[in-house]
Motif scaffolding. Sequence first.
Motif, PDB file in Angstrom:
ATOM      1  N   THR A  35       1.183  -2.308  -2.357  1.00 25.58           N
ATOM      2  CA  THR A  35       2.380  -2.718  -1.459  1.00 25.58           C
ATOM      3  C   THR A  35       3.437  -1.846  -1.354  1.00 25.58           C
ATOM      4  N   ALA A  36       3.250  -0.621  -2.427  1.00 24.18           N
ATOM      5  CA  ALA A  36       4.414   0.200  -2.908  1.00 24.18           C
ATOM      6  C   ALA A  36       3.941   1.138  -2.491  1.00 24.18           C
ATOM      7  N   GLY A  37       3.124   1.823  -1.838  1.00 22.13           N
ATOM      8  CA  GLY A  37       2.737   3.365  -2.310  1.00 22.13           C
ATOM      9  C   GLY A  37       3.802   4.445  -1.621  1.00 22.13           C
ATOM     10  N   HIS A  38       4.979   4.369  -0.579  1.00 29.81           N
ATOM     11  CA  HIS A  38       5.338   5.052  -0.070  1.00 29.81           C
ATOM     12  C   HIS A  38       6.745   4.511  -0.573  1.00 29.81           C
ATOM     13  N   GLY A  39       7.706   5.571   0.155  1.00 28.68           N
ATOM     14  CA  GLY A  39       9.563   4.814  -0.497  1.00 28.68           C
ATOM     15  C   GLY A  39       9.451   5.828  -1.186  1.00 28.68           C
ATOM     16  N   ILE A  40      10.651   5.753  -2.359  1.00 26.82           N
ATOM     17  CA  ILE A  40      12.303   6.639  -2.435  1.00 26.82           C
ATOM     18  C   ILE A  40      11.302   7.119  -3.780  1.00 26.82           C
ATOM     19  N   LEU A  41      10.273   6.626  -4.595  1.00 24.98           N
ATOM     20  CA  LEU A  41       9.775   6.744  -5.975  1.00 24.98           C
ATOM     21  C   LEU A  41       7.785   6.069  -5.770  1.00 24.98           C
ATOM     22  N   PRO A  42       7.501   6.736  -4.626  1.00 26.69           N
ATOM     23  CA  PRO A  42       6.073   6.366  -3.890  1.00 26.69           C
ATOM     24  C   PRO A  42       5.310   5.548  -5.877  1.00 26.69           C
ATOM     25  N   PHE A  43       4.773   4.926  -5.668  1.00 24.15           N
ATOM     26  CA  PHE A  43       3.916   4.335  -7.025  1.00 24.15           C
ATOM     27  C   PHE A  43       2.997   3.204  -6.642  1.00 24.15           C
ATOM     28  N   ASN A  44       1.654   4.059  -7.335  1.00 23.55           N
ATOM     29  CA  ASN A  44       0.612   2.905  -7.551  1.00 23.55           C
ATOM     30  C   ASN A  44      -0.236   3.111  -8.298  1.00 23.55           C
ATOM     31  N   SER A  45      -1.054   2.523  -8.471  1.00 26.07           N
ATOM     32  CA  SER A  45      -2.287   2.912  -9.768  1.00 26.07           C
ATOM     33  C   SER A  45      -2.578   3.981  -9.765  1.00 26.07           C
ATOM     34  N   SER A  46      -2.783   4.878  -8.404  1.00 25.88           N
ATOM     35  CA  SER A  46      -2.951   6.294  -8.664  1.00 25.88           C
ATOM     36  C   SER A  46      -1.897   7.287  -9.540  1.00 25.88           C
ATOM     37  N   THR A  47      -0.665   7.253  -9.044  1.00 28.33           N
ATOM     38  CA  THR A  47       0.385   7.863  -9.221  1.00 28.33           C
ATOM     39  C   THR A  47       0.775   7.557 -11.378  1.00 28.33           C
TER      40      THR A  47
END
Length: 332
Positions: free
Chosen positions: A216-228
């Motif tokens: 749900t939050a892979g993009h945006g100002i601070l892209p973040f997910n488990s791969s991050t």
Amino acid sequence: MKRRVFLTGAAAVGLTAATGSPGQLDPILLASSTSAAPWVADRTALAMDAVNSSYTSAKYAAVAEQLPPLLSALHNAHRQATGEQRTKLARMLARAYGLGSSLATKYGDDAVALTLADRGLTAAKETGHPVTITAATHILAITMRRDGHHGGALQLLSTAADQLDADHAQPAADVIGAYGSLLCTAAYTAAQSGDRATTDTYMKEAARAAARIDGTAGHGILPFNSSTVSVYGVGVYTALGETGIALKHAASVESPQLPTTERHARFLVDTARAWNHHGRPDRAAHALLAADASAPEEVDRPAVRELISTLLYAPCPTPAGLRALATRIGVE
């Protein structure tokens, strides 16, 4: 986070404006004092999108060319604006200065990166927007860490994470993503100072944050997910000298979850460093060649050029393409 990790001895860090910066960055530093004819709003928005796209595509020379006129136009419009329009322009200024700081870091000019990050945070605070402020704080903390102020950077990151209050109520996905990004950078900062226990605490909490919002939050100002989190794990555990763990993190990264060319190329460069420290310069070279295939400007920057130079003299065979790459970018 509420101080699950207690930080002591964090000193206040004074920000000193840089002077005598390399030519490509000077126009960015001076943009705020440059007069320019007003731009219509659509042109400003398009220019902001263009410079952001250039950075995420790892086209850094284009960023250096596009930022000065955009910053000048934004400053001139911001001085005259009021109300909601002024806030909107402040958000764009914060993003533009963030890109400028990140570009300076890519070029290895930490003094300029620190100055631009400070300007970005000043603009972000005017907006009152939590994620915008977090993004600017995140960039400033990175520049502080690179300048050797690990304690100050950790304090800044910890405070910013607390202020997001992501542990309570039901925050939006972008807030949890911002929180997770702060934790990842805090983990790397702790690793740089050799603090394994604190590093592990931040990494585990970042993984928990990713689990709350994956998909749900892979993009945006601070892209973040488990791969991050896994990407940060590569750099974090390489910094701690535990390259086996670093390479396990690299193997767990799902490339489609890396939202930009720049992020993917940076992951490959970090993986190359891990392989090199693991005693496999041949695998390191293959990772760098993969990065070069998609983002040539990512490998043609000071820190990566130094790695390429090291690999050229490795005691075991490396791919022939590495010598061709070195010749193309002038590494001996």
